[in-house]
Design an enzyme around this catalytic site. Structure first.
Site, PDB file in Angstrom:
ATOM      1  N   ASP A 557       0.862  -1.185   0.000  1.00  0.00           N
ATOM      2  CA  ASP A 557       0.000   0.000   0.000  1.00  0.00           C
ATOM      3  C   ASP A 557       0.899   1.235   0.000  1.00  0.00           C
ATOM      4  O   ASP A 557       2.128   1.141   0.146  1.00  0.00           O
ATOM      5  CB  ASP A 557      -0.872  -0.046   1.265  1.00  0.00           C
ATOM      6  CG  ASP A 557      -2.066   0.898   1.198  1.00  0.00           C
ATOM      7  OD1 ASP A 557      -2.205   1.624   0.203  1.00  0.00           O
ATOM      8  OD2 ASP A 557      -2.859   0.904   2.158  1.00  0.00           O
ATOM      9  N   GLU A 560       2.574   5.121  -3.945  1.00  0.00           N
ATOM     10  CA  GLU A 560       2.512   6.108  -5.039  1.00  0.00           C
ATOM     11  C   GLU A 560       3.829   6.888  -5.243  1.00  0.00           C
ATOM     12  O   GLU A 560       4.094   7.215  -6.406  1.00  0.00           O
ATOM     13  CB  GLU A 560       1.364   7.094  -4.776  1.00  0.00           C
ATOM     14  CG  GLU A 560      -0.008   6.484  -4.886  1.00  0.00           C
ATOM     15  CD  GLU A 560      -0.372   5.606  -3.681  1.00  0.00           C
ATOM     16  OE1 GLU A 560      -1.197   4.692  -3.835  1.00  0.00           O
ATOM     17  OE2 GLU A 560       0.200   5.837  -2.595  1.00  0.00           O
ATOM     18  N   ASP A 637      -9.252   3.976  -1.650  1.00  0.00           N
ATOM     19  CA  ASP A 637     -10.061   4.381  -0.499  1.00  0.00           C
ATOM     20  C   ASP A 637     -11.445   4.867  -0.919  1.00  0.00           C
ATOM     21  O   ASP A 637     -11.735   6.072  -0.906  1.00  0.00           O
ATOM     22  CB  ASP A 637      -9.329   5.470   0.288  1.00  0.00           C
ATOM     23  CG  ASP A 637      -8.022   4.962   0.873  1.00  0.00           C
ATOM     24  OD1 ASP A 637      -7.836   3.736   0.911  1.00  0.00           O
ATOM     25  OD2 ASP A 637      -7.196   5.790   1.290  1.00  0.00           O
TER      26      ASP A 637
END
Length: 987
Positions: A557, A560, A637
């Site tokens: 996770d 980015e 999300d």
């Protein structure tokens, strides 16, 4: 009783967590959209949009780019030359090396770079450590094949003066018409232009230039410095050439402006798809304003976007710069290979109809404008003509999707967080108690000791191996999260090694970059560095990551990367990676490099321990073209509301046609508490996500399926059991994706490319090549849906065989306990009907074959099986069967799809031996002819080792038509093996 030290440690950890939450929520919750740039706030995007406006509004616009005809050479499938850029208000020109490659696959590639100049070469700031050339290594990460040069490509004399023509592709039916002045390219198929480069003259490559310093001036945020420039290009907006401020951060640009931009037109094409990831419709909207359209371009800049907005071109977690255009019976595509921040404008224009062609409307052209901050102009062109042709060609370049383990396509149970190992055991027991199947339970960051990855909290997860052993008793798995931010804390071996080996991302000064994420002060692993990749692999070994077992897998996770105190919640663009490339050059690939390192770490971990070499499972949030080779993704999300459920369908469809089909969305919504109706409908939709996981935020109420209460728990369980029953069909679809690049769930345009009415439909889906057509209910209170049937074929309700016929839109009843699911005539669907606790326990269960007869009376389908976990299938250890029902002889046949040229390996023989008792226990025939009424038996002929084993009779049950339901028949226990050759005669 806690010691004083332990009490202080816990208090410190709590305060740190609180500060982290405050930082995160201050950054993203209160401002959301305002935290991220619009095109007007992005210097290079604004400049290129203005450039396009100038070109469009100037009647005599002359694009300043021309191809030097004397420089053109063609040899062995490659055309080279030099494009000259004439500088505004100057006699100076910039030389841009051009390469156009033609591949055997029929793909063409256009690359434009910048030649280093001897005089007036780049003058960079003396303290800059960034590379002085354009970033040219995106290919190293994204491209893995499909680049064999065409031996048949050849130049020809063009019909137009000032052009160079190249014929290539299948039988030379593709053609590239390269205009010299102004430079541009038309890509044709069968003599008709399908894709045009620089037709509108928006090509713009911002060349390197020296910076001339002026005395420093005081300026406030938002007021850019005025910088002199050595050339005479005084008309350009120079305010963001050398630095740019946004949100309290200033981005230094030691290389100055270096954006690349190009207009790409699709003449005659009204619909374009792709450029994932965005929360909007499958058919991309226009982006220059107008009723119902967007005013900003689609943005690709991987970002941690909290509670992302619906129906928006705003950037999300991943970037796939691959676009397809669709018109009746024709698909084309382009792949923009660039890892920097990218914006894409989409507009449409309609030509006037010929007044002599009564009743014929004008042709619509879709125009796109691609703008990237840095790097090369590097574009691949695919001329189809079918959707599958385009996606296969793209997949040959960037890699086919991973063939996952079977557990990975079953149901996953997750939340942030299961708080103790006993909590995990308790959920596991309760799922069994309520007879709810699942395969995987997940752990978020709280399992670690103080947010330090590769550790377990000794107070809450004291016995991880015992927890994993309980899961393994029913062949279940554990997934633990590992993120790229490494806690900056003393006496933590991971960060100590990261620093001592100098394997972290650096800041612009060349020191290790420090930012803020879940652990607080953190450093980021630089997975572009081969040494960091090797080191990362070592951390996952069972003796290093203690407490993990063979049924432990990984979730990446925040890759980015997410940086809570960074610009736009990510790291500064002037950070430096391995090779001294700036982060701006590689941002969109960064997440894939981390995913890639983790994939190979798991591969190495199990290769050492297990000679069978099991396939890794690693989920990622951030991705780029090529990430499909490594595992699954999810849409991030989302929120527990109906619009997010509705949006999940086009988002996942878009991922599939973008070459990354192993995709899903958090079932139930990550943020918020879904109503029981919404939760139930979301599970019904999730049963048709390729990646099927329930997940929830730490502040939400617990929502495991058994907590919903009746009738909701039972309805959710039915949806889960439907997924498990159809796992053979899903696994076969995954195999097709793995070998051809085909989407696992498919939009209407892909299945019916000649049906223009259905091109924009994105709320229903087909599952692989099975003929299953689903339309999940995504509206509160709905008790039915409208399903569009594109073809003149019969469709049947999956559950009760109610018959529909297209082409039309039909109303299908859908009370809360019903999933709208139809079967298209002409297909044979494999499934397993015995309910089990997990997919691993289904390994040797018998099969049911559902034959769905349509207008032709014929039907076919395939089944792919292997051990569901190892790479042995690469050595032939699999079963691949074609089932064909022929109405003329009323015969069902099972044929082997294994290539005839392959000889059985040892692995093949071992696998077939293990499956030799797995049988077909039932054959269901839907829409049987009336002539079958009264039949009691069928004749079964079976082959064993290629020889006839004789014939026998099996019982046939007839069920006649009832109201609108089709007649159907059942053959119980035909006594045939799923991996064998056989024939069932119904005549």
């Amino acid at each position: 009783m806690l010691t004083l030290y332990e009490s202080q440690r816990r208090l410190t950890a709590f305060l740190l967590l609180l500060l982290t939450f405050c930082a995160y929520f201050t950054l993203v919750v209160s401002v959301k959209h305002e935290n991220f740039k619009t095109c007007d706030q992005s210097g290079f995007c604004k400049r290129n949009r203005a450039y396009a406006d100038t070109a469009s509004s100037t009647s005599l616009w002359q694009a300043p780019y021309s191809l030097d005809a004397s420089s053109v050479k063609f040899e062995q499938g490659i055309l080279t030359g030099t494009v000259l850029k004439k500088l505004i208000n100057s006699d100076e020109t910039v030389r841009l090396p051009l390469t156009i490659s033609f591949y055997e696959s029929g793909t063409a590639r256009v690359t434009l770079d910048e030649e280093r100049r001897q005089k007036g070469d780049i003058v960079l700031r003396h303290d800059s450590k960034a590379k002085k050339q354009r970033y040219n290594e995106a290919e190293k990460w994204a491209i893995v094949g499909g680049t064999s040069l065409s031996s048949g490509a050849a130049t020809s004399k063009g019909s137009e003066k000032g052009t160079t023509n190249v014929h290539y592709g299948p039988a030379g039916t593709f053609e590239a018409v390269i205009r010299h002045e102004p430079f541009g390219i038309d890509f044709k198929r069968d003599g008709v232009a399908q894709v045009k480069f620089n037709d509108k003259g928006f090509l713009n490559l911002e060349h390197w230039r020296p910076k001339v310093e002026k005395p420093a001036e005081d300026k406030k945020e938002g007021e850019e410095a005025v910088v002199a420039e050595s050339s005479k290009e005084v008309t350009e907006d120079q305010s963001t050439w050398w630095d740019e401020s946004f949100g309290g951060n200033t981005d230094s640009k030691p290389k100055g402006p270096e954006s690349v931009a190009l207009d790409i037109s699709f003449p005659g094409y009204q619909h374009v798809f792709g450029v994932a990831e965005h929360a909007g419709p499958l058919s991309l909207k226009e982006t220059r304003g107008g009723d119902g359209q967007y005013s900003d371009p689609y943005r690709l800049y991987n970002s941690d976007v909290f509670e992302y907005e619906m129906d928006s071109p705003m950037t999300l977690y991943g970037a796939i710069p691959f676009m397809q255009a669709q018109k009746k019976d024709s698909t084309v595509g382009v792949f923009w290979l660039n890892a920097a921040e990218t914006w894409i404008d989409v507009t449409k224009s309609t030509s006037s109809a010929n007044p002599l062609s009564l009743g014929i409307l004008g042709s619509t052209t879709t125009n796109t404008h691609w703008i990237s901050e840095s790097g090369l102009l590097d574009v691949f062109v695919f001329l189809g003509p079918k959707p599958q042709d385009v996606i296969t060609a793209y997949s040959e370049l960037t890699g086919f999707t991973q063939l996952p383990q079977q557990f990975a396509i079953a149901y996953h149970q997750c939340r942030w967080n299961y708080v103790t190992d006993e909590d995990v055991r308790d959920v596991d027991r309760k799922m069994d108690k309520h007879r709810i199947p699942y395969d995987v339970i997940w752990l978020d960051i709280e399992y670690t000791e103080g947010k330090k990855y590769f550790t377990w909290d000794p107070m809450t997860f004291a016995d991880p191996l015992g927890m994993e052993k309980q899961l393994d008793e029913h062949e279940r798995k554990l997934v633990a999260i590992i993120d790229p931010h490494i806690k900056n804390e003393g006496n933590y071996h991971v960060v100590d090694e990261l620093k001592s080996k100098d394997l972290a991302v650096h800041n612009k000064e060349g020191n290790i970059y420090e930012g803020w994420c879940w652990p607080g002060s953190s450093h980021w692993v630089d997975c572009f560095n081969p040494a960091a990749h090797s080191w990362w692999k070592s951390l996952f070994r069972y003796d290093k990551f203690k407490g993990t077992a063979k049924n432990t897998w990984i979730w990446n996770d925040m890759n980015e990367p997410s940086v809570f105190n960074g610009p736009e919640t990510t790291m500064p663009k002037d950070n430096l990676h391995y090779g001294n490339w700036e982060h701006r050059d590689v941002h969109n690939i960064n997440g894939m490099t981390f995913h890639n390192a983790t994939y190979h770490a798991i591969l190495a971990r199990d290769k050492e321990e297990d000679k069978n070499n099991v396939r890794p499972f690693v989920l990622t949030r951030s991705f780029y073209s090529g990430s499909q080779r490594l595992g699954a993704m999810w849409t991030g999300d989302n929120q527990a509301d109906w619009p997010h459920l509705e949006a999940s369908i086009p988002m996942i469809l878009s991922m599939g046609i973008s070459g990354f089909p192993f995709a899903g969305a958090d079932v139930g919504g990550f943020f918020g508490n879904p109503s029981k109706e919404l939760l139930t409908r979301w599970y019904q939709a999730g049963a048709f996500y390729p990646f099927f996981r329930g997940h929830a935020h730490i502040d939400t109420r617990r929502r495991e399926p058994y907590l919903a209460g009746e009738p909701y728990t039972q309805i959710i369980t039915q949806a889960l059991r439907l997924r498990y029953a159809l796992l053979p069909a899903w696994y076969t679809a995954f195999h097709e994706a793995h070998t051809t690049g085909a989407p696992i769930i498919r939009p209407n345009y892909y299945v019916h490319p000649g049906d223009e009415k259905g091109f924009a439909i994105d709320d229903q889906l087909y599952v692989g090549s099975t003929g299953l057509l689903a339309k999940p209910v995504t509206t509160e209170g709905a008790d039915g849906v409208d399903i569009y049937l594109a073809d003149k074929e019969k469709y049947f309700d999956y559950f009760d065989y109610w018959m529909y016929e297209g082409p039309t839109t039909v109303k299908v009843a859908a009370p809360l306990d019903t999933i709208p699911l139809l079967m298209q005539g002409g297909h044979i669907i494999p499934r397993r009907d015995r309910p089990r606790r997990s997919s691993g326990l289904m390994r040797y269960d018998p099969f049911t074959l559902v034959i769905v007869l349509g207008h032709s009376g014929d039907a076919n389908g395939t089944l792919y099986l292997d051990d569901g976990e190892s790479f042995d299938y690469e050595e032939g250890a699999y079963i691949h069967r074609l089932f064909e029902y022929t109405s003329a002889t009323a015969t069902l046949m099972s044929r082997d799809l294994t290539p005839a040229s392959s000889s059985p390996s040892k692995k093949t023989k071992e696998y077939l031996k293990s499956m030799e008792k797995v049988r077909v226990e039932k054959i269901i025939v839907v829409n049987v002819p009336e002539s079958w009424n009264g039949k009691k038996e069928v004749e079964v002929s079976e082959e064993l080792e290629g020889k006839s084993a004789g014939t026998r009779m099996a019982e046939l049950e007839w069920h006649g038509k009832v109201e609108g339901r089709a007649a159907w028949a059942v053959v119980r226990d035909p006594g045939v093996l799923i991996g064998g050759g056989w024939r069932v005669g119904f005549a």
